[in-house]
Design an enzyme around this catalytic site. Structure first.
Site, mmCIF file in Angstrom:
data_model
loop_
_atom_site.group_PDB
_atom_site.id
_atom_site.type_symbol
_atom_site.label_atom_id
_atom_site.label_comp_id
_atom_site.label_asym_id
_atom_site.label_seq_id
_atom_site.Cartn_x
_atom_site.Cartn_y
_atom_site.Cartn_z
ATOM 1 N N TYR A 280 -11.472 -6.335 -3.677
ATOM 2 C CA TYR A 280 -12.175 -6.260 -4.955
ATOM 3 C C TYR A 280 -11.156 -6.467 -6.073
ATOM 4 O O TYR A 280 -10.186 -5.716 -6.183
ATOM 5 C CB TYR A 280 -12.855 -4.901 -5.120
ATOM 6 C CG TYR A 280 -13.878 -4.584 -4.056
ATOM 7 C CD1 TYR A 280 -15.232 -4.852 -4.250
ATOM 8 C CD2 TYR A 280 -13.487 -4.026 -2.834
ATOM 9 C CE1 TYR A 280 -16.178 -4.565 -3.272
ATOM 10 C CE2 TYR A 280 -14.421 -3.738 -1.848
ATOM 11 C CZ TYR A 280 -15.758 -4.016 -2.071
ATOM 12 O OH TYR A 280 -16.690 -3.728 -1.098
ATOM 13 N N HIS A 291 -19.645 -7.105 -5.427
ATOM 14 C CA HIS A 291 -19.222 -7.710 -4.165
ATOM 15 C C HIS A 291 -17.716 -7.970 -4.207
ATOM 16 O O HIS A 291 -17.147 -8.233 -5.260
ATOM 17 C CB HIS A 291 -19.967 -9.021 -3.922
ATOM 18 C CG HIS A 291 -21.428 -8.827 -3.629
ATOM 19 N ND1 HIS A 291 -21.875 -8.323 -2.427
ATOM 20 C CD2 HIS A 291 -22.535 -9.065 -4.379
ATOM 21 C CE1 HIS A 291 -23.209 -8.257 -2.435
ATOM 22 N NE2 HIS A 291 -23.626 -8.695 -3.608
ATOM 23 N N LYS A 322 -17.118 -15.573 -0.645
ATOM 24 C CA LYS A 322 -15.765 -15.077 -0.867
ATOM 25 C C LYS A 322 -14.776 -16.215 -0.621
ATOM 26 O O LYS A 322 -15.107 -17.210 0.008
ATOM 27 C CB LYS A 322 -15.454 -13.899 0.058
ATOM 28 C CG LYS A 322 -16.473 -12.767 -0.023
ATOM 29 C CD LYS A 322 -16.120 -11.620 0.883
ATOM 30 C CE LYS A 322 -17.304 -10.680 1.100
ATOM 31 N NZ LYS A 322 -17.927 -10.223 -0.131
#
Length: 345
Positions: A280, A291, A322
């Site tokens: 994060y 997310h 990601k």
């Protein structure tokens, strides 16, 4: 028009420069109207029918597309070259003295921006051609675009980038918490609320729905907090125990974990995604948790990627929105962060 193969280069005379270099970005000028072509460029012109044949004066053999392509072993290069040409790009083989500015030896082609060509001296991508079974040393990747040709002849383009971790987390750290070291984790019995809420350290022993009670910390989190004098268990004890459980790999993972925390990022287990960490970067506390931004896998600096495995990691990361990052690290803490992601040229 015919060409002549000499010393691995195809030579063209007549109006070759005007016809192929000036109007199509092929080859490099060789004086007057003459032109030199790399084998893959000549193969493409044979395929298009712009060249009739190429002669090898040493063997007195005249070759069409089929004979020339197989003789020069340019199949993978041809697949990539034709694909990018079909997409509207000009590109040049990165042979010594053929492109400016000069590029590294690992580069196979330089790709010019749309609307540009070799006479503009402006490079959009340094491209490397890779077969799906060829090992790829991590240290040899230097922000290349990897053009991976699979066994069906399909192409996957992977962009690579060296980066530095960053984040917004700056949690307060407590002192000398009552803790117990177990086999593969550490329990903090009466943690201050901000340890979890503001730092995202650990997980409630009673589960995510619990808002109080003991925390279970991973050995990485335990080692980090012990090194910052946050626990009543000393750092050497935690470090030694963790290395006994996981071996030398723990030291590499801890180096990456510590660097991410120092940069303001929050690393948590990436087990569900097949990685070492999910990370994060924008973090204002667990209550506003979004997310994670990246997946991180820790590897050795001399690690060799297999393109199939690399594609799997990148595809999985992209599928969960990601970016895939590889931490190339020594146990001493020297780390290079390599981001790899699928791109469309």
């Amino acid at each position: 028009m015919n060409g002549t193969l000499r010393d691995g280069v195809v030579h063209l005379s007549g109006n070759a420069r005007q016809r192929f270099y000036d109007s199509g970005g092929y080859g490099r000028p060789a004086g007057g109207s003459d032109l030199e072509l790399a084998p893959v460029e000549a193969a493409h012109l044979l395929y298009r029918g712009d060249l009739d044949a190429i002669t090898d004066p040493e063997s007195d053999v005249s070759m069409g597309f089929r004979e020339f392509l197989t003789r020069t072993d340019a199949v993978l290069d041809f697949v990539v070259y034709k694909d990018l040409r079909d997409r509207g790009f000009y590109l040049s083989p990165a042979r010594d003295g053929w492109v400016a500015p000069a590029v590294d030896d690992a580069t196979d082609f330089v790709v010019y921006p749309r609307g540009k060509g070799p006479s503009d001296d402006e490079i959009a991508h340094r491209l490397r051609v890779v077969g799906e079974r060829a090992p790829l040393p991590a240290a040899s990747i230097d922000e290349h675009v990897l053009a991976v040709v699979d066994e069906d002849g399909e192409l996957t383009y992977l962009g690579t980038e060296w980066l530095s971790p960053s984040g917004t987390a700056d949690p307060p750290l407590p002192d000398s918490l009552d803790a117990t070291l177990t086999h593969d984790r550490l329990l903090v019995w009466e943690p201050p609320a901000e340890l979890y809420a503001d730092g995202f350290f650990g997980q409630r022993l009673a589960g995510r729905n619990a808002d109080s009670g003991p925390l279970q910390l991973s050995l990485l989190e335990a080692a980090y907090l012990a090194h910052h004098d946050c626990l009543d268990v000393d750092a050497a004890t935690v470090q030694g125990h963790a290395e006994a459980v996981e071996g030398e790999r723990f030291r590499r993972r801890y180096a990456a974990y510590e660097a991410l925390r120092a940069a303001g990022a929050v690393p948590k287990s990436g087990f569900k995604f097949g990685a070492d960490f999910r990370v994060y970067e924008s973090f204002d506390g667990v209550a506003d948790l979004g997310h994670s931004d990246k997946l991180v896998r820790v590897v050795e600096p001399d690690h060799e990627f297999l393109p199939r495995e690399l594609s799997l990691d990148v595809r999985l990361a992209g599928g969960v929105r990601k970016r895939m990052v590889f931490a190339l690290t020594e146990p001493t803490g020297e780390i290079d962060w390599l981001c790899v992601e699928r791109i469309t040229p």
